[in-house]
Enzyme design. Structure first.
Site, PDB file in Angstrom:
ATOM      1  N   ASP A   1      42.222  -3.762  20.170  1.00  0.00           N
ATOM      2  CA  ASP A   1      41.009  -3.325  20.883  1.00  0.00           C
ATOM      3  C   ASP A   1      41.000  -1.805  21.009  1.00  0.00           C
ATOM      4  OD1 ASP A   1      38.575  -3.551  22.142  1.00  0.00           O
ATOM      5  OD2 ASP A   1      39.395  -4.031  24.113  1.00  0.00           O
TER       6      ASP A   1
ATOM      7  N   LYS B   1      47.217  -3.377  37.193  1.00  0.00           N
ATOM      8  CA  LYS B   1      46.225  -4.134  36.422  1.00  0.00           C
ATOM      9  C   LYS B   1      46.396  -5.607  36.751  1.00  0.00           C
ATOM     10  CE  LYS B   1      44.654  -2.848  32.622  1.00  0.00           C
ATOM     11  NZ  LYS B   1      44.367  -2.399  31.242  1.00  0.00           N
TER      12      LYS B   1
ATOM     13  N   MET C   1      38.572  -8.487  31.222  1.00  0.00           N
ATOM     14  CA  MET C   1      39.751  -9.336  31.285  1.00  0.00           C
ATOM     15  C   MET C   1      40.655  -8.988  32.464  1.00  0.00           C
ATOM     16  SD  MET C   1      39.288 -11.397  28.860  1.00  0.00           S
ATOM     17  CE  MET C   1      38.331 -11.552  27.366  1.00  0.00           C
ATOM     18  N   ALA C   2      40.460  -7.813  33.069  1.00  0.00           N
ATOM     19  CA  ALA C   2      41.345  -7.396  34.151  1.00  0.00           C
ATOM     20  C   ALA C   2      40.638  -6.379  35.038  1.00  0.00           C
ATOM     21  CB  ALA C   2      42.632  -6.795  33.592  1.00  0.00           C
TER      22      ALA C   2
ATOM     23  N   VAL D   1      41.621  -2.952  37.607  1.00  0.00           N
ATOM     24  CA  VAL D   1      42.675  -1.958  37.789  1.00  0.00           C
ATOM     25  C   VAL D   1      42.527  -1.315  39.167  1.00  0.00           C
ATOM     26  CG1 VAL D   1      43.765   0.117  36.878  1.00  0.00           C
ATOM     27  CG2 VAL D   1      42.703  -1.520  35.312  1.00  0.00           C
TER      28      VAL D   1
END
Length: 655
Positions: free
Chosen positions: A119, A19, A1-2, A4
């Site tokens: 999560d 992020k 989802m991202a 970093v």
């Protein structure tokens, strides 16, 4: 989802992590509103076990949403577990419980702020260089439209750690985080995950339906109280779990102290939840796990509540119907390609059949090319069979046909290039060592060669000052582009001076790998603490010295990290254990005063190194042997105060 990135923040004078969320998320409806709302909440968090968020914004030029947070320069729990699995070792029980309690405290704080993580997994639990536990990725799940993702075949969460209600399509509340942390605890104390299957869907179905193997069946040395806590945290029905993370942490503390913990019956712990228990208040229908197989763009029809009420418990009929439909589809696909003979021959050996006579001359018929069709159907069949096996427990194994493998070892080794790059060379802490003090030197390295390293890689001394090795490193055979950390424990020399020692990696034949590694340290006297100021009138100085550490611009005062000074653990005859604890302060005006428990001249402690006034050391913190040490610290600077509460697990075996 991202993704970093590591970056340097000149205003804070430190490294930060940025992020950047993936671009496709920005196309979701109302994503900007959700992003700003969740990022603003997370940015207000102030907890020693939660990663600190400094800023968030939208970059219109690059069309990117991003969050700026503290950079945690250490491994995550997933990396540590992988390293220990390769060595057939497990974390000591005390350390495992300390990690879980720290995460539970972080969750309890976040839950009180109305934030659910959704999560929890080892990859989101990271460690600072001094061993402080930090939980990351808060708010990411709530920024994402889970309804849209589920309908398109994706999901938020990790199947191996997912609560049953999440696997059934619900977003999950605080108790879903407790279940996921229970899975982490189970993995730490047994060395394995509670459920395993060949497909993610198979794992989800086992979390929903399969009974949990008691942890003591895998680790007979585990205290029964810890098993009880684990079983309650992983109860399939949310109502049977701990209702708060604080209750979870408190029972772990009691279990490690040898105190009794309220038991939970195996039937209650392993009983599947009813569909009603899985539906959160206000939910109109139940979303089932096979909804994940819905192709993107297809419509999803809600299941009426009346149909839900008429369903047998756990939707057993729906499960069996789905499995049978998949089996019929895969059998039909195999029959069309003519590849089912070998599988059915292995399952049902054929009886003797007379061979029919050939009448006339057959007409030549071109043979169709079924390679592409076979590959697709074989892949689908493997996935369907894995789901069938995970659901029913029945394994269908046809006899494999052995295929000889050519020996290319000599050719592969001859073509290998072994190389290494230092990704991060961490400085020795503390900056001034006392004579004979043990210290740890760390390097983060990466295999930049073309092949996996051999098993006999060693770290050897090359030149410079030869320091005494207390504990040598274990160098892993890294694969290409794989990274790891090398740690070596050394002892400081007895003479005051500055020392430099050069080391390198080499294989069993003496061939060096990559660049040389340097150890630089200084040995000197520990500075005496400054005396407590007497409250008398202070004349105005003619010149004010510039602080050695002055953040520009001034940032809010905070306690950046707290940890145990290496080599200071002692067991005392009084029945106590003792450690020195360092406290790292940031922000303020660069001048700090440190206190333990309460702000008082009797509880003040000092920074032993005048070159690092932001690092205070509390000497001789004591607690009862085999009990976790609960302690709090205060820091004052520029008229403001910062506070930290936490605990340190007993680091030795209990008698």
């Amino acid at each position: 989802m991202a993704e970093v990135y590591k970056a340097y923040h000149p205003g804070l004078d430190c490294y930060v992590a940025i992020k950047v969320l993936h671009h496709f998320l920005a196309d979701e409806e109302d994503f900007l509103i959700r992003f700003q709302r969740e990022a603003r909440i997370v940015a207000t968090f102030r907890h020693p076990n939660i990663v600190q968020v400094y800023d968030f914004d939208f970059d219109a030029q690059d069309d990117a949403y991003y969050m700026v947070m503290e950079f945690v320069d250490g491994p995550n729990l997933k990396m540590r577990l992988q390293e220990m699995a390769q060595e057939n070792r497990m974390l000591p029980l005390e350390e495992a419980i300390h990690i879980v309690i720290a995460v539970a405290n972080a969750l309890d704080y976040a839950h009180q702020q109305g934030m659910v993580h959704r999560d929890i997994k080892p990859a989101n639990i990271v460690f600072t260089q001094d061993g402080q536990v930090i939980l990351t990725d808060f708010g990411i799940a709530r920024m994402i439209n889970t309804t849209t993702l589920t309908a398109s075949g994706a999901m938020v969460g990790t199947p191996a750690y997912m609560a049953p209600e999440q696997g059934m399509g619900q977003t999950g509340d605080e108790r879903a985080d407790i279940y996921s942390l229970g899975v982490v605890l189970y993995q730490l104390v047994t060395g394995s995950l509670p459920f395993d299957a060949d497909t993610p869907l198979g794992v989800i179905l086992k979390h929903i339906n399969a009974p949990l193997t008691p942890p003591t069946a895998l680790n007979a040395n585990l205290p029964p109280t810890i098993e009880t806590v684990t079983m309650r945290a992983m109860a399939k029905d949310p109502h049977n779990r701990y209702q708060t993370a604080r209750e979870f942490a408190a029972d772990l503390e009691r279990g490690m102290a040898g105190e009794s913990v309220e038991p939970i019956s195996p039937e209650l712990a392993m009983a599947p939840a009813t569909s009603e228990a899985m539906i959160t208040p206000g939910a109109k229908y139940q979303t089932w796990p096979w909804k994940l197989l819905t192709p993107a763009g297809s419509s999803v029809t809600p299941i009426p509540q009346a149909v839900l009420a008429a369903r047998p418990k756990w939707g057993l009929v729906a499960v069996l119907a789905t499995v049978l439909a998949l089996l019929l589809l895969c059998i039909g696909a195999l029959l069309t390609t003519g590849t089912s003979g070998r599988i059915f021959a292995a399952l049902f050996p054929p009886t003797a059949t007379p061979t029919p006579s050939v009448i006339g001359t057959p007409t030549s018929t071109p043979t169709p090319d079924l390679t592409a069709t076979y590959d697709v159907n074989a892949t689908q069949f493997a996935a369907w069979m894995a789901t069938y096996e995970a659901t029913t427990g029945v394994t269908l194994t046809p006899s494999p046909t052995p295929t000889p493998t050519p020996d290319l070892t000599a050719t592969a080794i001859a073509a290998c290039v072994f190389d290494m790059e230092v990704v991060n060379d961490q400085v020795v802490w503390p900056s001034v060592l006392t004579p004979g003090q043990q210290f740890v030197k760390r390097w983060s390295i990466k295999n930049t060669g073309t092949c996996t390293w051999p098993e006999d890689i060693q770290l050897v001394f090359v030149s410079g000052d030869e320091l005494e090795v207390v504990k040598g490193p274990q160098v892993e055979p890294l694969s290409p582009e794989e990274s790891a950390e090398i740690r070596i424990t050394l002892r400081a020399p007895a003479v005051y001076s500055r020392y430099t020692s050069v080391w390198r990696l080499q294989d069993g034949t003496g061939n060096s790998i990559g660049e040389e590694l340097e150890v630089s340290c200084r040995v000197g006297p520990a500075p005496a603490p400054r005396p407590t100021a007497t409250p008398t009138a202070t004349p105005t100085p003619t010149a004010t010295p510039t602080p050695l550490y002055t953040p520009t611009p001034m940032e809010p005062l905070r306690i950046d990290s707290v940890g145990v000074v290496p080599g200071t653990f002692h067991k005392l005859e009084s029945g106590d254990w003792e450690i020195d604890i360092y406290v790292v302060a940031r922000g303020g005006d660069g001048q700090y005063r440190f206190y333990r428990d309460v702000i008082s001249s009797d509880t003040e402690f000092f920074a032993p190194n005048p070159d690092e006034p932001w690092v205070g050391v509390c000497h001789g913190a004591r607690w009862k042997i085999c009990k976790s040490m609960w302690i709090s610290f205060w820091v004052q600077s520029a008229g403001t105060k910062a506070h930290w509460d936490g605990s340190f697990a007993y680091p030795d075996e209990c008698p």
